[in-house]
Design an enzyme around this catalytic site. Structure first.
Site, mmCIF file in Angstrom:
data_model
loop_
_atom_site.group_PDB
_atom_site.id
_atom_site.type_symbol
_atom_site.label_atom_id
_atom_site.label_comp_id
_atom_site.label_asym_id
_atom_site.label_seq_id
_atom_site.Cartn_x
_atom_site.Cartn_y
_atom_site.Cartn_z
ATOM 1 C CG ASP A 111 -2.013 -1.114 1.085
ATOM 2 O OD1 ASP A 111 -1.939 -1.916 0.136
ATOM 3 O OD2 ASP A 111 -2.904 -1.178 1.953
ATOM 4 C CE LYS B 147 -4.082 -4.271 0.819
ATOM 5 N NZ LYS B 147 -4.859 -3.290 1.601
ATOM 6 C CB CYS C 180 -2.318 -2.972 4.971
ATOM 7 S SG CYS C 180 -4.048 -2.426 4.796
#
Ligand code: VGL
Ligand code: ZN
Length: 206
Positions: free
Chosen positions: A8, A106, A151
């Site tokens: 990310d 995602k 994450c």
């Protein structure tokens, strides 16, 4: 294969973004410097539709930071972030993306969040990342990126559980610390689960 998994590294998680991770931009030069040490580089991208139910804005009367129950799971409510096809969802311009061979998107199902690059938060659906890594004969997985306490944590915990020898490059990660100590607790939890913590200097020298 020794794989670097970049979590990310998107505009919305950098200072000035919609869900800024403190010092999030500091990981970019570290990550660019270690890339030559890896055979394979893969990235995840948080990729939400505008009606995603992790957004406080989609729950009238609720605020960012509140925790609700979503489909039986606790869900932190976040600012609107990483909306598909918006600049905030793009990979950071300061990241060297030339060697990224695969990007896993995602968080696309509006009804469930997906912190991990492998599964949604209910472990109901796989993203296909584990199959991809096995196909590529990945034997060691090194994790870096944002955010350590969300994450990155979920991705590294799933990776060890899936049987990948998993390493976390601590100075190539930053966290949110919604509650003080969240990052330290996440690091302890990962270490306890078998994730090996190391610093980037152990890969490339100081
Ligand atoms: C993340 C909160 C919401 C992360 C993504 O990348 O850690 N955190 N969506
Ligand atoms: Zn998200």
């Amino acid at each position: 294969m020794r794989c670097l998994l970049l979590v990310d590294l998107q505009n919305d998680f950098l200072p000035g973004g919609a869900l800024p991770v403190p010092e999030g931009d500091a990981v970019l030069p570290v990550i660019n410097r270690i890339q030559p040490q890896f055979d394979l580089i893969v990235a995840t991208q948080d990729w939400h539709p505008p009606d995603h139910l992790s957004f406080a804005a989609n729950h009238p009367g609720r605020r960012v930071g509140e925790v609700i129950e979503l489909d039986g799971l606790p869900q932190v409510l976040w600012p609107v972030h990483c909306v598909q096809f918006t600049p905030g969802a793009e990979l950071a311009p300061g990241l060297d993306t030339r060697r990224i061979v695969h990007v896993v998107r995602k968080g696309t199902d509006p009804r469930i969040d997906s912190y991990s690059g492998f599964f949604d938060n209910g472990h109901r659906r796989s993203t296909g990342l584990a199959d991809f890594l096995r196909q590529q004969q990945v034997r060691e997985l090194y994790v870096a990126g944002l955010a350590t306490d969300y994450c990155v944590r979920a991705t590294a915990l799933d990776a060890v559980q899936l049987g990948f020898p998993t390493y976390l490059i601590t100075d190539a990660c930053r966290g949110v610390n919604l509650k003080p100590g969240d990052v330290d607790r996440a690091l302890e939890e990962m270490a306890r689960a078998g994730v090996r913590l190391l610093r980037s200097s152990e890969l490339v020298g100081p």
